[in-house]
Each structure stands twice: as structure tokens, then as C-alpha cells.
Motif scaffolding. Structure first.
Motif: not given
Length: 392
Positions: A188-200
Motif C-alpha cells: 500500500x501507499x506509505x501515506x495511508x499506512x502511517x495515517x491509519x496507524x495514527x487514526x486507529x
């Protein structure tokens, strides 16, 4: 229109959480609104600003270096396993987990991770209105993983009431472990991985605060991190073997689930004229639409989301990568964020097994709320996806 649907989605997700809450009158709205606002601020920072892009690119670049180092070890052991110019998922994506796991062990042994996790957790407890132990556990879960994190708090496990144990388990299932972040970033695009980590991380507290509201008394709010006394090389060999076990287990799950889903698709198509995944897609299509997927893409997106819950996130990521359906960039962002968590049926067994190995009584307690745990963790994924759908 998308803003109306997005706000409606947040209300419905919180309503679904409240539906299974036994203490609705004790739900505290202020911490929930604060955490929701923090989610939007962090998502805007990461996805909409140059500072966020710089943070993510630095993070991704760092993991790129780590994966290149890991590949040297993989190539030495399995260099002739893959034909030139071809890719093996196990060799290229899963085996680097071994090196990342070893690196985490070193940082843990030198007390670097323990220091970071403890004080981020203390800061987080000021936002979420919950206990220090809950906040520590959420951050530690995102680094150590959903089973290993319970080892670090094993002295407290036997003392925890069921409501606090539920929050800890929700955090563990809603996040991901740092050891497999590199694997996700190859899919996946790293942007979405990092964003998901923070939001979750924040979403886990939002949903747990609705399903399972409570306040921790000062005398109960004691944070003591359990650390095993091991020599450096004893620790290193343990983490290396743990990383290899994770890689093999994920590979085995992929073989089994992909084969079963392929067989189910074949049988359903032959008997009903529609594949198993298409049926799942139609069931989950309304939810996909609510979190921001256009209706014309909702069935295909719903099938991928459902696959993640009934199997695991790697199977769903594989489907997203190899899908013949061309999703819009907006939909890819929403689906990707939804996929980045451990919220699936197999995680119930992993978490219950990890706790039971440390405290059999608490393991039985966790088993009793297993489905409720998956329900809550899945709502966390839907909430994170909704936030991204509103902002992207």
C-alpha cells in the motif's frame, strides 16, 4: 454531499457502538469529541500538508533502507528461490519481518522503545480520559504487536477487571505491529499506512469509550512496565525467531485463506452464478458507501473490506493490488486505511491465546467477549476510513 454522508457515517458508527454498550448513561462525550477532533487534525496534517508529506516520506524512506538491509539476509538464504525478474510474496514481503523484529528487540533491550512508548502513552492519557495503562498498551501494541504487548504488562493482567481488559484488547486488535509495517508499505501507499496507524490509535479509544465506558480511579492507575532480564544475544535470537514465526504464520494463513476463497468463488459461481466475494461485496456495499466510496465502486470495495474481516488484511491487500476493477484514488485511500489493522476473526484466537498463556482466567474472560472485540475493532477501521473519506 460527501460531507453529509461522512458526518452521517460517524454518527452511525458511534450509534452501532452504543447499541452494544451496557452503560450508555456513563458515556463521556467530551473525551470522544476531543479524540475525534484530534483524528481530523492528524489526518489533515499527514495527508494535506507539506509537513505531513515530509514526515511520511522520511518514515517510508527509513523503512526502505531497513528493507534493503533485510533483503541482504534474505538473498543470502533464499537467493536462488526466485527466478530473475519475478517476485515471491514470501521472500520479498514477509521474510524482511525477521530483520525488523530483530531491530525492535534491540531497541527494546536498550530501553529506547520503552522510554518512547511510556511517555507517548502518558501524553495520550491526557487526551483520551482513560488510564495510563490503557494508553501505554495502545502505543505498545502499535510497536510490539497484538500478542507480544501483553507480555510487557503480564503482572497487571491478573488484576484487571473485565472492562479494562476489553479496552486493552481493542487497542491490540485495532493497531498493527511495527514489525510488519514494512510489509504493508510494499503493498500500500506509505501515506495511508502511517495515517491509519495514527487514526486507529485514537479510534480504538473512541469506540471502547462508547462500548465500554468507565473511569479509572487514581489508586488503580498504576503503570509498571514488565521487562524480562535477558542477555543481549538471548534476546536477539528470541526476536529473530519470533519474526520468522510471524512470517511463516502469515504465509500459512495466506495459502489457506486464498485457496479457500478461490474454491468458494468457484462453487458459488457454478451453483448461483455469482462469486462468494461478490455476495460479500453486496452485503458490505452500504458500509463502503457510508465511509466515502462512490456507489459505483461500493460493491467491489465492500468485497475487499469483508475479505479482510473474514480472513486477514494481507489477503485483502492482495485482492486490492490484483483487482481488475480500477478504483479511483479516493477509493484506494479509503480502502487502504480500512485494511491497516488486525481486526479479523483470526486475531480473536491470537489475542485470547496470548492472554491465556499468561493468565488462564483472564484468557477465558477475553474469549467470552471475543466477538464483541472484533465488532468494536471493525468499527475502529470504519471510523478511520470515514475520516480519510471526508478529508481526501
Amino acid at each position: 454531499m460527501k460531507y453529509i454522508i461522512g458526518v452521517l457515517s460517524i454518527i452511525i458508527i458511534c450509534g452501532l457502538a452504543a447499541l452494544v454498550s451496557k452503560k450508555r448513561k456513563e458515556i463521556r462525550l467530551r473525551p470522544i469529541f476531543v479524540m475525534l477532533a484530534t483524528q481530523f487534525i492528524m489526518a489533515m496534517l499527514l495527508l494535506k500538508t507539506n509537513v505531513g508529506n515530509t514526515i511520511i516520506m522520511t518514515f517510508a524512506k527509513g523503512f526502505g533502507y531497513l528493507l534493503s538491509y533485510a533483503q541482504e539476509g534474505v538473498n543470502f538464504a533464499f537467493g536462488n528461490l526466485v527466478n530473475q525478474g519475478e517476485m515471491s510474496f514470501f521472500v520479498s514481503v514477509l521474510l524482511p519481518i525477521v530483520f525488523i523484529s530483530a531491530l525492535i528487540g534491540i531497541l527494546q533491550h536498550w530501553h529506547i522503545l520503552g522510554f518512547i512508548v511510556k511517555y507517548i502513552g502518558l501524553g495520550l492519557s491526557k487526551i483520551n480520559g482513560m488510564g495510563k495503562l490503557e494508553s501505554y498498551n495502545a502505543v505498545a501494541s502499535a510497536i510490539l504487536g497484538q500478542s507480544e504487548v501483553f507480555i510487557s504488562i503480564k503482572k497487571q493482567l491478573g488484576l484487571l477487571p473485565e472492562h479494562r481488559l476489553y479496552t486493552l484488547c481493542t487497542s491490540a486488535m485495532s493497531t498493527i505491529s511495527m514489525a510488519i509495517v514494512g510489509a504493508y508499505m510494499q503493498l500500500l501507499d506509505p501515506r495511508y499506512v502511517v495515517t491509519a496507524m495514527v487514526l486507529n490509535l485514537l479510534g480504538g479509544f473512541i469506540i471502547a469509550s462508547i462500548i465500554n465506558p468507565y473511569q479509572v480511579q487514581p489508586e488503580e492507575d498504576i503503570l509498571t512496565i514488565q521487562e524480562e532480564r535477558q542477555s543481549f544475544f538471548e534476546m536477539l535470537s528470541e526476536y529473530i525467531l519470533d519474526g520468522f514465526k510471524v512470517a511463516v504464520i502469515v504465509a500459512a494463513m495466506l495459502i489457506g485463506f486464498i485457496a479457500l476463497i478461490t474454491m468458494a468463488n468457484s462453487i458459488f459461481t457454478a451453483v448461483l452464478g455469482i462469486s462468494f466475494q461478490e455476495i460479500l461485496g453486496y452485503i458490505f456495499a452500504p458500509l463502503a458507501f457510508l465511509v466515502g466510496i462512490p456507489w459505483e465502486e461500493a460493491v467491489q470495495a465492500g468485497g475487499i473490506m469483508a475479505t479482510k474481516i473474514v480472513s486477514n488484511e494481507f489477503v485483502a491487500m492482495h485482492l486490492l493490488m490484483n483487482s481488475e476493477f480500477k478504483f479511483s484514488e479516493h477509493s484506494i485511500a479509503v480502502i487502504s486505511v480500512f485494511l491497516v489493522s488486525f481486526a479479523n476473526f483470526s486475531s480473536i484466537g491470537i489475542i485470547v491465546g496470548a492472554i491465556k498463556a499468561l493468565d488462564s482466567r483472564q484468557g477465558n474472560t477475553a474469549a467470552r467477549f471475543g466477538l464483541k472485540l472484533l465488532y468494536g475493532a471493525s468499527l475502529v477501521s470504519f471510523l478511520s476510513a470515514t475520516v480519510v473519506g471526508l478529508l481526501y
